[in-house]
Design a protein around this motif. Structure first.
Motif, PDB file in Angstrom:
ATOM      1  N   HIS A  44       4.321 -12.391  -6.162  1.00 47.19           N
ATOM      2  CA  HIS A  44       4.951 -11.240  -6.802  1.00 47.19           C
ATOM      3  C   HIS A  44       5.642 -10.329  -5.796  1.00 47.19           C
ATOM      4  O   HIS A  44       6.500  -9.540  -6.178  1.00 47.19           O
ATOM      5  N   PHE A  45       5.299 -10.448  -4.505  1.00 48.53           N
ATOM      6  CA  PHE A  45       5.969  -9.631  -3.486  1.00 48.53           C
ATOM      7  C   PHE A  45       7.430 -10.041  -3.321  1.00 48.53           C
ATOM      8  O   PHE A  45       8.288  -9.201  -3.084  1.00 48.53           O
ATOM      9  N   GLY A  46       7.701 -11.335  -3.411  1.00 48.17           N
ATOM     10  CA  GLY A  46       9.069 -11.828  -3.288  1.00 48.17           C
ATOM     11  C   GLY A  46       9.569 -11.946  -1.867  1.00 48.17           C
ATOM     12  O   GLY A  46      10.517 -12.679  -1.599  1.00 48.17           O
ATOM     13  N   ARG A  47       8.964 -11.213  -0.958  1.00 52.31           N
ATOM     14  CA  ARG A  47       9.331 -11.269   0.465  1.00 52.31           C
ATOM     15  C   ARG A  47       8.169 -10.727   1.277  1.00 52.31           C
ATOM     16  O   ARG A  47       7.215 -10.187   0.718  1.00 52.31           O
ATOM     17  N   LEU A  48       8.263 -10.858   2.575  1.00 53.27           N
ATOM     18  CA  LEU A  48       7.209 -10.407   3.480  1.00 53.27           C
ATOM     19  C   LEU A  48       6.811  -8.973   3.166  1.00 53.27           C
ATOM     20  O   LEU A  48       7.667  -8.092   3.067  1.00 53.27           O
ATOM     21  N   ALA A  49       5.521  -8.742   2.993  1.00 54.47           N
ATOM     22  CA  ALA A  49       5.012  -7.411   2.664  1.00 54.47           C
ATOM     23  C   ALA A  49       3.906  -7.021   3.632  1.00 54.47           C
ATOM     24  O   ALA A  49       3.117  -7.863   4.064  1.00 54.47           O
ATOM     25  N   ALA A  50       3.843  -5.740   3.939  1.00 55.18           N
ATOM     26  CA  ALA A  50       2.791  -5.228   4.811  1.00 55.18           C
ATOM     27  C   ALA A  50       1.449  -5.251   4.093  1.00 55.18           C
ATOM     28  O   ALA A  50       1.369  -5.039   2.883  1.00 55.18           O
ATOM     29  N   SER A  51       0.402  -5.466   4.838  1.00 56.18           N
ATOM     30  CA  SER A  51      -0.950  -5.344   4.320  1.00 56.18           C
ATOM     31  C   SER A  51      -1.192  -3.897   3.888  1.00 56.18           C
ATOM     32  O   SER A  51      -0.706  -2.958   4.523  1.00 56.18           O
ATOM     33  N   GLY A  52      -1.964  -3.713   2.836  1.00 57.71           N
ATOM     34  CA  GLY A  52      -2.351  -2.362   2.452  1.00 57.71           C
ATOM     35  C   GLY A  52      -3.118  -1.669   3.566  1.00 57.71           C
ATOM     36  O   GLY A  52      -2.991  -0.461   3.775  1.00 57.71           O
ATOM     37  N   TRP A  53      -3.922  -2.450   4.298  1.00 59.15           N
ATOM     38  CA  TRP A  53      -4.667  -1.875   5.425  1.00 59.15           C
ATOM     39  C   TRP A  53      -3.715  -1.439   6.525  1.00 59.15           C
ATOM     40  O   TRP A  53      -3.979  -0.450   7.221  1.00 59.15           O
ATOM     41  N   HIS A  54      -2.620  -2.130   6.673  1.00 58.18           N
ATOM     42  CA  HIS A  54      -1.591  -1.722   7.635  1.00 58.18           C
ATOM     43  C   HIS A  54      -0.950  -0.410   7.176  1.00 58.18           C
ATOM     44  O   HIS A  54      -0.708   0.494   7.982  1.00 58.18           O
ATOM     45  N   THR A  55      -0.717  -0.285   5.874  1.00 56.21           N
ATOM     46  CA  THR A  55      -0.175   0.966   5.341  1.00 56.21           C
ATOM     47  C   THR A  55      -1.136   2.113   5.635  1.00 56.21           C
ATOM     48  O   THR A  55      -0.722   3.212   6.017  1.00 56.21           O
ATOM     49  N   CYS A  56      -2.437   1.860   5.494  1.00 53.54           N
ATOM     50  CA  CYS A  56      -3.437   2.881   5.858  1.00 53.54           C
ATOM     51  C   CYS A  56      -3.330   3.241   7.336  1.00 53.54           C
ATOM     52  O   CYS A  56      -3.386   4.435   7.696  1.00 53.54           O
ATOM     53  N   ALA A  57      -3.190   2.257   8.198  1.00 56.53           N
ATOM     54  CA  ALA A  57      -3.110   2.513   9.638  1.00 56.53           C
ATOM     55  C   ALA A  57      -1.844   3.291   9.989  1.00 56.53           C
ATOM     56  O   ALA A  57      -1.884   4.222  10.818  1.00 56.53           O
ATOM     57  N   MET A  58      -0.717   2.952   9.367  1.00 56.56           N
ATOM     58  CA  MET A  58       0.518   3.697   9.622  1.00 56.56           C
ATOM     59  C   MET A  58       0.374   5.143   9.159  1.00 56.56           C
ATOM     60  O   MET A  58       0.826   6.081   9.834  1.00 56.56           O
ATOM     61  N   THR A  59      -0.297   5.327   8.016  1.00 56.30           N
ATOM     62  CA  THR A  59      -0.542   6.673   7.493  1.00 56.30           C
ATOM     63  C   THR A  59      -1.414   7.460   8.460  1.00 56.30           C
ATOM     64  O   THR A  59      -1.143   8.634   8.751  1.00 56.30           O
ATOM     65  N   MET A  60      -2.448   6.830   8.980  1.00 56.84           N
ATOM     66  CA  MET A  60      -3.330   7.509   9.924  1.00 56.84           C
ATOM     67  C   MET A  60      -2.571   7.932  11.168  1.00 56.84           C
ATOM     68  O   MET A  60      -2.792   9.039  11.688  1.00 56.84           O
ATOM     69  N   ALA A  61      -1.663   7.091  11.643  1.00 63.26           N
ATOM     70  CA  ALA A  61      -0.866   7.453  12.816  1.00 63.26           C
ATOM     71  C   ALA A  61      -0.024   8.700  12.532  1.00 63.26           C
ATOM     72  O   ALA A  61       0.060   9.609  13.371  1.00 63.26           O
ATOM     73  N   MET A  62       0.583   8.757  11.351  1.00 58.57           N
ATOM     74  CA  MET A  62       1.371   9.943  10.993  1.00 58.57           C
ATOM     75  C   MET A  62       0.490  11.169  10.842  1.00 58.57           C
ATOM     76  O   MET A  62       0.860  12.272  11.264  1.00 58.57           O
ATOM     77  N   LEU A  63      -0.688  10.997  10.234  1.00 63.86           N
ATOM     78  CA  LEU A  63      -1.597  12.116  10.017  1.00 63.86           C
ATOM     79  C   LEU A  63      -2.097  12.696  11.343  1.00 63.86           C
ATOM     80  O   LEU A  63      -2.104  13.909  11.537  1.00 63.86           O
ATOM     81  N   VAL A  64      -2.502  11.845  12.255  1.00 63.96           N
ATOM     82  CA  VAL A  64      -3.007  12.327  13.539  1.00 63.96           C
ATOM     83  C   VAL A  64      -1.892  13.029  14.319  1.00 63.96           C
ATOM     84  O   VAL A  64      -2.129  14.079  14.920  1.00 63.96           O
ATOM     85  N   ALA A  65      -0.684  12.484  14.289  1.00 66.42           N
ATOM     86  CA  ALA A  65       0.440  13.152  14.967  1.00 66.42           C
ATOM     87  C   ALA A  65       0.679  14.534  14.365  1.00 66.42           C
ATOM     88  O   ALA A  65       0.898  15.516  15.094  1.00 66.42           O
TER      89      ALA A  65
END
Length: 150
Positions: free
Chosen positions: A48-69
């Motif tokens: 259902h993604f149709g193309r390469l998709a980021a892991s939800g856990w990766h989305t959490c990690a990217m969010t944490m990086a933005m939050l800490v900054a």
């Protein structure tokens, strides 16, 4: 420094700008979530993604990086978090997306057992470049109280 006493219910913060790259999506997936649709376009095309998709856990990690900054830039007296609730991955995150965050303070309360800290309950929304919400969660953050003037 921004202490517990400086936070009010209803406070909203908007921050972050994270460019999601193909290499990072694949590298994260190889290490932490090696499902085929996080590793190759061919495998993702069959889902259902149709193309390469980021892991939800990766989305959490990217969010944490933005939050800490953001907390560093704002000088938050953060003491960590005992956890998050109601984590939802609402839409896929793809290479080429740009993510940003919005938080709203839902509740504040002094710690009953630790007078040097308070608890701040917040709702996080992560949006892509089209202002589509891709992830939400609620969290309880611990914040240092303002030191007594001596």
């Amino acid at each position: 420094m921004r202490y517990f006493e400086d936070v009010a219910v209803g406070d909203v913060a908007r921050f972050g700008d994270y460019a999601v790259t193909r290499d990072e999506v694949i590298d994260f997936a190889r290490k932490y979530d090696p499902q085929p649709f996080h590793l190759s376009d061919e495998a993702a095309a069959q889902t259902h993604f149709g193309r390469l998709a980021a892991s939800g856990w990766h989305t959490c990690a990217m969010t944490m990086a933005m939050l800490v900054a953001h907390m560093h830039e704002e000088g938050h007296a953060s003491l960590g978090s005992p956890g998050i609730d109601e984590l939802r991955w609402l839409r896929p995150v793809y290479p080429g997306d740009r993510l940003r965050c919005e938080t709203e303070v839902l509740d504040t309360r002094p710690s009953a057992s630790r007078p040097e800290m308070g608890i701040v309950r917040s709702r996080m929304r992560v949006l892509n470049q089209d202002d589509v919400v891709v992830m939400t969660f609620e969290s309880n953050g611990m914040m240092r109280t303002r030191p007594a003037q001596g």
